[in-house]
Design an enzyme around this catalytic site. Structure first.
Site, PDB file in Angstrom:
ATOM      1  CG  ASP A  10      -9.886  -8.290   1.440  1.00 32.93           C
ATOM      2  OD1 ASP A  10     -10.537  -7.741   2.334  1.00 32.93           O
ATOM      3  OD2 ASP A  10      -8.871  -8.976   1.662  1.00 32.93           O
ATOM      4  CG  ASP A  50      -5.458  -7.009   2.316  1.00 37.47           C
ATOM      5  OD1 ASP A  50      -6.080  -7.609   3.218  1.00 37.47           O
ATOM      6  OD2 ASP A  50      -4.588  -7.553   1.622  1.00 37.47           O
ATOM      7  CG  HIS A  52      -1.293  -4.248   3.675  1.00 37.25           C
ATOM      8  ND1 HIS A  52      -1.459  -5.056   4.777  1.00 37.25           N
ATOM      9  CD2 HIS A  52      -1.666  -5.007   2.598  1.00 37.25           C
ATOM     10  CE1 HIS A  52      -1.902  -6.247   4.390  1.00 37.25           C
ATOM     11  NE2 HIS A  52      -2.035  -6.239   3.074  1.00 37.25           N
ATOM     12  CG  HIS A  58       1.694  -9.432   3.737  1.00 34.50           C
ATOM     13  ND1 HIS A  58       1.276 -10.725   3.480  1.00 34.50           N
ATOM     14  CD2 HIS A  58       0.749  -8.617   3.189  1.00 34.50           C
ATOM     15  CE1 HIS A  58       0.132 -10.691   2.809  1.00 34.50           C
ATOM     16  NE2 HIS A  58      -0.204  -9.435   2.610  1.00 34.50           N
ATOM     17  CG  HIS A  72      -1.244  -6.238  -1.711  1.00 37.97           C
ATOM     18  ND1 HIS A  72      -0.146  -7.009  -1.401  1.00 37.97           N
ATOM     19  CD2 HIS A  72      -2.189  -6.560  -0.789  1.00 37.97           C
ATOM     20  CE1 HIS A  72      -0.412  -7.774  -0.347  1.00 37.97           C
ATOM     21  NE2 HIS A  72      -1.649  -7.508   0.048  1.00 37.97           N
ATOM     22  CE  LYS A  98      -8.924  -8.735   5.076  1.00 42.02           C
ATOM     23  NZ  LYS A  98      -7.813  -9.051   4.183  1.00 42.02           N
ATOM     24  CB  CYS A 140      -8.755 -12.435   1.868  1.00 44.48           C
ATOM     25  SG  CYS A 140      -7.057 -11.786   2.017  1.00 44.48           S
TER      26      CYS A 140
END
Length: 204
Positions: A10, A50, A52, A58, A72, A98, A140
């Site tokens: 990340d 990440d 999203h 979340h 984010h 992810k 993470c």
């Protein structure tokens, strides 16, 4: 016969200075990783991110910074891109995204573009041991390292090539990782927890 992979966790704009969830030292980690990869050989290198879309609870407008967070790394935004100081081409196509519709702290919850999971990819490359670096040490990176141990890989976190959110949560993460059997290298007890440097990173 053993084979070792590097997992870069990340290293994205939103987790570095100027991002919506900036971690102090994130940009320095991004730059240091390039130097490190250029001077060390691995059997394979992977990167996680990440990514999203709608991760539900979340995201929160009133985050508690434990289970809920400001928006984010939203797909299509600059914040979701890898930090420019990190040359993500070192991972080739081994980028595992992810958290499209969930929190997904661990890289082992991610998928490559072809649907392969990180664990499947590691096993396809006959990997026995992994080194984990990136952001954030206490979230993470920790989750990825813990899942790596659970999957049966020898797991080492190179602390000088990580950046963490806060000293208290970094210390708690270190304790949890040690208890789970994660090896930790490059820690200077007299340095800030987020300090960056590659000269004292032990590598096998």
């Amino acid at each position: 016969m053993s084979a070792r992979a590097l997992i870069v966790v990340d290293v994205q704009n939103d987790f570095c200075e100027g991002g919506t969830l900036a971690v102090d030292g994130g940009a320095a980690v991004a730059a240091a990783i390039n130097d490190y990869v250029g001077s060390h050989e691995y059997d394979a290198v992977a990167a996680t991110r990440d990514f999203h879309i709608d991760p539900g609870a979340h995201f929160s407008e009133e985050p508690d910074y434990v289970d809920t967070w400001p928006a984010h790394c939203v797909v299509g935004t600059d914040g979701a891109e890898f930090h420019p100081a990190f040359d993500a081409t070192v991972a080739g196509s081994a980028v595992f995204s992810k958290g499209a519709y969930s929190a997904a702290y661990s890289g082992f919850e991610g998928f490559a573009d072809d649907g392969t999971t990180l664990e499947q990819w590691l096993r396809a490359h006959d990997i026995t041991d992994v080194d984990v670096i990136g952001i954030a040490t206490d979230h993470c990176v920790k989750a990825t390292a813990l899942d790596s141990v659970r999957a049966g890989f020898g797991t080492t976190v190179l602390l000088p090539l990580t950046a963490g959110v806060a000293p208290a949560t970094i210390e708690a993460a270190i304790t949890q990782m040690q208890a789970a059997g994660v090896q930790l290298t490059g820690r200077d007890e007299n340095a800030p927890s987020h300090s960056v440097g590659i000269s004292d990173v032990g590598i096998h």
